[in-house]
Design a protein around this motif. Structure first.
Motif: not given
Length: 455
Positions: A86-91
């Motif tokens: 899960i990319n927390l920058n791009t959600m």
């Protein structure tokens, strides 16, 4: 941007990590979203469901450039497979098994933002700590330069190095446990004298070290102190202290002794360490370091310390038994006497637990002390004023003649009991419990003693 990945592992459900509940919530939500028919894992597990937050730090060192939550699952061949990232920058969620990407579900959006903020905070705090540590090292070098211990050329070179060694003797640097000011760990080095840091002499307290500015703490004992007997440095809890008798504006007894701003006879003073030889030397040689028995004494209110001879006044009181002593500086002598037992004949005072005198258990009338009882033993036997006490052989309580009602007899053995005793004496009650436990019985012998039979 730094290419090195750093990770925070979540594989122990009992770790108590503040972010663990959020990681579990996100993990369960993703599993349900991808496969609603499969029950999601209940929690993280080291060999089955170990999850991690991985991040890279931006080149300025203050923020992460990317944060990824990895959801992994252990396989039957003991390998670990990453199922989701899960990319927390791009959600965005990357399903690596199905090669599918989709936005994070709304129900875990706030949890992921909290995880991202947590990573940002620890990155920022780590960088700020590194900057502050570098600043303290530069202050240390500046101090050495100002005192002429290093020349200008060496001082200039030190600004471009991250060395943690002393520039004079190459020993390791050390710092104050409180303010973190830097100095040299070698006590023989001139740098350690330029920035003095003292430490506890106990081997297991070596990490407790303080600069001279941090030794004193208003309203509490100093961090360290030197034993006046053996001259060794100890942590405050390893020493016996006198904090100084408080003085009121009118010169009398000060009541608010816990106020750090109050005037005292002297500042906090170590009397001895806890070594037996030093304590004996302090108490026997100089009479210092006695514990006041008054629970409201200023020496107890602040840090439960002792009272030195300089703080003891003429109103001090010492019971003949040696177990009770008041310093006299915490209350008036009349207040102390009200809590004591006074012999009605010689008027000498005794503490309430003293074995030299007794008081009636019922009316609290005080009997004669042991010395007076010996002097007037024959006369005291006929004294009707109630000062003669007797001790019940069963309950061991003292009663005066006025409170004695003649006694009563034990319902089993006819032993005389006082009015405070139960219907049965302690001896008979004890044997009765034995009989009840194992069905035995007892009977009186020819001399009046009890014989127990275990059947």
């Amino acid at each position: 941007m730094s290419d090195q990945w750093q990770s925070i592992i979540f594989d122990d459900p009992r770790s108590g990590h503040p972010m663990l509940p959020l990681v579990i919530k996100v993990m369960r939500c993703i599993y349900r979203t991808v496969n609603p028919t499969r029950p999601p894992p209940l929690t993280v597990m080291k060999w089955r469901y170990p999850q991690s937050l991985s991040y890279q730090v931006h080149e300025d060192g203050y923020v992460p450039s990317i944060v990824i939550l990895n959801l992994r699952e252990g396989q039957q061949d003991s390998t670990m497979k990453t199922l989701f990232t899960i990319n927390l920058n791009t959600m965005t969620v990357n399903d690596k098994v199905r090669n599918n990407r989709f936005p994070v579900p709304n129900e875990i959006g706030s949890s992921l933002r909290d995880l991202d903020e947590y990573v940002r905070r620890i990155v920022r705090e780590k960088k700020e700590a590194e900057v502050e540590e570098a600043r303290r090292r530069q202050a240390f070098y500046r101090c050495l330069f100002d005192k002429g211990l290093i020349d200008e050329e060496d001082y200039g070179k030190l600004f471009s190095t991250d060395s943690l060694l002393c520039p004079i003797c190459s020993s390791g640097q050390t710092s104050c446990s409180k303010c973190k000011i830097v100095s040299c760990s070698n006590g023989d080095c001139a740098a350690s004298s330029a920035v003095p840091i003292v430490r506890c002499s106990q081997a297991f307290h070596q990490a407790r070290q303080f600069c001279t500015s941090c030794l004193e703490s208003p309203g509490s004992l100093p961090q360290l102190g030197k034993c006046p007997i053996c001259s060794r440095l100890f942590c405050s809890r390893e020493l016996n202290w006198c904090v100084g008798r408080p003085i009121s504006d009118d010169g009398g007894i000060a009541t608010s002794s816990s106020n750090p701003e109050i005037t005292r006879v002297h500042s906090a003073r170590p009397l001895s360490c806890n070594a037996i030889a030093c304590m004996a030397n302090s108490q026997d040689g100089r009479g210092d370091g006695r514990q006041c028995s008054n629970p409201g004494c200023w020496s107890i209110q602040l840090c439960s310390t002792k009272v030195c001879s300089d703080c003891t006044t003429q109103d001090s009181f010492s019971c003949p038994c040696g177990r009770y002593w008041t310093c006299g500086s915490c209350e008036s002598q009349s207040s102390t006497i009200r809590r004591l037992l006074t012999c009605p004949r010689c008027l000498q005072h005794f503490c309430t637990s003293c074995s030299y005198i007794s008081a009636c258990k019922i009316c609290r009338r005080v009997g004669l002390c042991n010395d007076c009882m010996e002097e007037v033993s024959e006369e005291a036997e006929h004294t009707p004023d109630g000062n003669l006490l007797f001790r019940c052989q069963n309950c061991r309580c003292h009663l005066c003649t006025a409170c004695d009602d003649g006694g009563k007899s034990c319902c089993t053995c006819s032993q005389v009991l006082c009015r405070l005793c139960e219907e049965e004496c302690k001896r008979c009650a004890h044997f009765g419990r034995l009989c009840g436990d194992d069905f035995g019985f007892f009977e009186f012998g020819s001399s009046g003693g009890m014989i127990y039979y275990n059947i």
